[in-house]
Design an enzyme around this catalytic site. Structure first.
Site, PDB file in Angstrom:
ATOM      1  N   ASP A  86     -14.689  19.016 -99.591  1.00 22.12           N
ATOM      2  CA  ASP A  86     -14.526  20.458 -99.449  1.00 22.12           C
ATOM      3  C   ASP A  86     -13.718  21.053-100.603  1.00 22.12           C
ATOM      4  OD1 ASP A  86     -15.861  20.053 -97.120  1.00 22.12           O
ATOM      5  OD2 ASP A  86     -14.226  20.630 -95.798  1.00 22.12           O
ATOM      6  N   CYS A 127     -11.367  13.009 -94.280  1.00 20.41           N
ATOM      7  CA  CYS A 127     -11.695  14.420 -94.406  1.00 20.41           C
ATOM      8  C   CYS A 127     -11.805  15.008 -92.998  1.00 20.41           C
ATOM      9  CB  CYS A 127     -12.943  14.626 -95.254  1.00 20.41           C
ATOM     10  SG  CYS A 127     -13.084  16.309 -95.950  1.00 20.41           S
ATOM     11  N   ASP A 128     -12.516  16.126 -92.803  1.00 21.21           N
ATOM     12  CA  ASP A 128     -12.493  16.727 -91.469  1.00 21.21           C
ATOM     13  C   ASP A 128     -13.845  16.798 -90.774  1.00 21.21           C
ATOM     14  OD1 ASP A 128     -12.923  18.648 -93.559  1.00 21.21           O
ATOM     15  OD2 ASP A 128     -12.739  20.244 -92.108  1.00 21.21           O
ATOM     16  N   CYS A 196      -6.169  16.152 -96.860  1.00 20.29           N
ATOM     17  CA  CYS A 196      -5.212  17.255 -96.987  1.00 20.29           C
ATOM     18  C   CYS A 196      -4.043  17.089 -96.024  1.00 20.29           C
ATOM     19  CB  CYS A 196      -5.905  18.579 -96.720  1.00 20.29           C
ATOM     20  SG  CYS A 196      -7.091  19.040 -97.995  1.00 20.29           S
ATOM     21  N   GLU A 460     -16.809  27.237 -95.909  1.00 19.65           N
ATOM     22  CA  GLU A 460     -15.420  27.680 -95.901  1.00 19.65           C
ATOM     23  C   GLU A 460     -15.190  28.591 -97.100  1.00 19.65           C
ATOM     24  OE1 GLU A 460     -13.092  23.817 -93.999  1.00 19.65           O
ATOM     25  OE2 GLU A 460     -12.988  24.214 -96.144  1.00 19.65           O
ATOM     26  N   SER A 488     -11.147  27.557 -94.371  1.00 15.36           N
ATOM     27  CA  SER A 488     -10.387  26.318 -94.433  1.00 15.36           C
ATOM     28  C   SER A 488      -9.137  26.472 -93.584  1.00 15.36           C
ATOM     29  CB  SER A 488      -9.997  26.038 -95.881  1.00 15.36           C
ATOM     30  OG  SER A 488      -8.939  25.107 -95.939  1.00 15.36           O
TER      31      SER A 488
END
Length: 586
Positions: A86, A127-128, A196, A460, A488
């Site tokens: 991202d 990551c997500d 992150c 995002e 985000s």
């Protein structure tokens, strides 16, 4: 290697199992036993750099446990899914693939679990989107499984100022006129490995998944390079898988309405990302529930958010990151606080085989330190992080605002602004780059045709929101933003996403014109365009929109054409944001 006890009924089907078992050093006699496996997420970013090592450590520990305890299990080779970055894609057309990645991870894990008849899984996720896609497939398959988050990256340090840096800092400096400053931030903001580190979407979803019961609580907060992730956690994960298998606990017995409410409660109390509103719906769907009908309504969600305090001083609205949470006792400190306050259901079962309350008693976390983690009695912020809005721009509700990230612009809970309309994210970025002074106090920036079908992929908008945040801070003004896309977890400001019906479908956001007065009232949880209150004006604009679409083959001319296979599939099948914004499965 011994082959005692092995008899083949069909050499054609068995020969590759035999060869694989011999190559992996596993017992050939067990090739007809229940299949256990390990999966991981891989992609082009620091988020995924630690995954291979953790998968290898878990695979080795699992093989040793199977031999030591003579478990009647066939261990297969690890499998990997593809993830995207991202951070590297924000602000580009490629960001449209991000949410689609969640869907493709679901597909690939579903293929692996079903084609290989996997009866037990440990999944390392980074990551997500990959964690959500992985968990959705696990719930659909419904065999014992446990997840491990790869872990967060540590904060960077600006060598000139000594200030902490991260990915969001990089985007906030994107509009800085000094190339040396931009370069310095780029070189120092994200050292090392991991996803992150702030309370952005990655940590929101890892927190959610652990409180939901599908990952041990103590495994969320340590950084990606923490030695525990290679030395201690593999054995603990295997303990979970064995406990679930022995007790017959399946994922859908863990992911219940009560567990989903627990997970949302903790995510809100940590000021989590608006993306949890999409991903929780998708996880509930995979578990067999409609989040808004079976777990909590939109009004219930807002009532929960209103009474919940924010307990952490974390980026993007605070100072610290998840590794600081770990240093003060971990996620379990926050869960203990909320349990003691009666805000969680402690009887929900978890992957450890214990209830949530029993897991907390065993972990015995310390009290909040009062700086990084605050107690319920003296929270960091008095009210929760997210709010769902309805109104003439969102007739069915579902537009989402992150209250914890609002930095100004509200007068007694109300914002009044002038619409400034952009028909793509790219149009807005170009305006911010070429003429930033044209943006004024109380502008309401509208970005449309970027929804689940419109973009397609509902990207995002961290790049433009970060530029706007920097502009607002420099000039001490408020520029709000609304969109049918999403944000985000690193976005801050008065930003509203998931506005639906989306512009691609002719929703009210498609009818806004430059200069329209937009009112956001968080007291009433509403967002409205004043001009659209006039039924005749609404009808005139809607008819004009339909005529433009009809004259362009049924698709409005402001919609970006697509040619990619997965983008075409997303445009044809994407569900609305309130239904998780994923691809239709039937």
């Amino acid at each position: 290697m011994s082959t005692d006890g092995f008899v083949s009924a069909n050499p054609g089907r068995d020969v590759q199992r035999v060869g694989t078992a011999q190559f992996l050093g596993e017992d050939v006699a067990k090739i007809h036993g229940p299949v256990w496996g390990v999966t991981g997420s891989l992609g082009d970013s620091q988020c995924y750099l630690g995954v291979l090592g953790k998968v290898a450590a878990i695979q080795k520990a699992l093989s040793e446990r199977i031999r030591r305890d003579e478990l009647p299990v066939r261990l297969i080779a690890p499998a990997y899914t593809i993830g995207v970055s991202d951070g590297q894609l924000n602000g580009t057309d490629c960001m449209r693939f991000s949410l689609i990645g969640r869907e493709l991870v679901n597909d690939s894990i579903d293929l692996h679990l079903n084609a290989s008849s996997v009866a037990g899984l440990i999944a390392v996720v980074a990551c997500d989107k990959p964690p959500v896609g992985t968990l959705a497939a696990i719930l659909e398959h419904n065999a014992p499984a446990v997840l491990l988050s790869d872990g967060s990256i540590k904060a960077g340090i600006d060598p000139q100022t000594g200030e902490r840096l991260d990915l969001v800092t990089g985007f906030q400096f994107a509009g800085d006129p000094d190339p040396a400053t931009r370069t310095r931030i780029a070189l120092h903001a994200c050292p090392g490995q991991g996803s992150c580190g702030g309370m952005f979407t990655y940590n929101t979803m890892q927190t959610f998944i652990a409180v939901l019961g599908m990952e041990p609580l103590q495994m969320v907060a340590p950084p990606s390079d923490d030695p525990r992730r290679l030395k201690e956690f593999p054995g603990q994960l295997i303990d979970c898988l064995v406990a679930m298998t022995d007790a017959g606990i399946r994922p859908r017995e863990i992911v219940t309405p009560a567990a989903l409410r627990n997970a949302l409660t903790v995510a809100i109390a940590m000021g989590g990302s608006t993306n949890v509103v999409l991903h929780s719906v998708e996880i509930a769907r995979a578990a067999g529930f409609d989040l808004w009908a079976d777990v909590l309504s939109q009004s219930d969600f807002n009532a929960l958010s209103r009474r919940l305090p924010v307990l952490v001083n974390m980026r993007p609205f605070g100072f610290y990151s998840m590794v600081d949470i770990d240093a003060k006792g971990g996620l379990q400190v926050i869960v203990k606080e909320l349990l003691a306050a009666g805000l969680l259901d402690g009887e929900a079962i978890t992957c450890t085989g214990e209830t949530l309350a029993a897991q907390i008693r065993r972990l015995d976390p310390p009290a909040p330190d009062g700086d990084v983690i605050h107690p319920v009695a003296k929270p960091y912020k008095d009210t929760g992080g997210l709010r769902l809005l309805h109104g003439n721009l969102a007739p069915d509700g579902g537009a989402v605002l992150k209250i914890a990230g609002v930095e100004g612009g509200l007068t007694e809970g109300v914002f009044r602004g002038r619409a400034r309309v952009f028909n793509s994210e790219r149009e807005l970025i170009e305006a911010l780059e070429q003429d930033p002074d044209s943006f004024t106090d109380h502008d309401m920036v509208v970005i449309r045709y970027e929804g689940p079908r419109g973009a397609p992929g509902m990207p995002e908008l961290l790049d433009p929101t970060s530029r706007i945040t920097a502009l607002c801070r420099q000039r001490n003004i408020t520029i709000a933003l609304m969109t049918d896309a999403r944000f985000s977890g690193g976005s801050v400001g008065l930003v509203i996403g998931h506005v639906a019906p989306e512009a691609f479908l002719g929703g009210p956001i498609a009818l806004i014109e430059d200069g329209d007065e937009i009112v956001v009232d968080i007291n009433a949880d509403r967002m409205d365009c004043v001009a659209l209150d006039d039924a005749d004006e609404h009808a005139r604009r809607a008819e004009a929109w339909r005529a433009a679409a009809a004259g362009n083959g049924g698709v409005h001319p402001h919609v970006t054409p697509v040619g990619s296979r997965v983008l075409t599939r997303m445009r044809a099948t994407a569900r609305p944001a309130l239904q998780g914004a994923g691809m239709q499965t039937s």
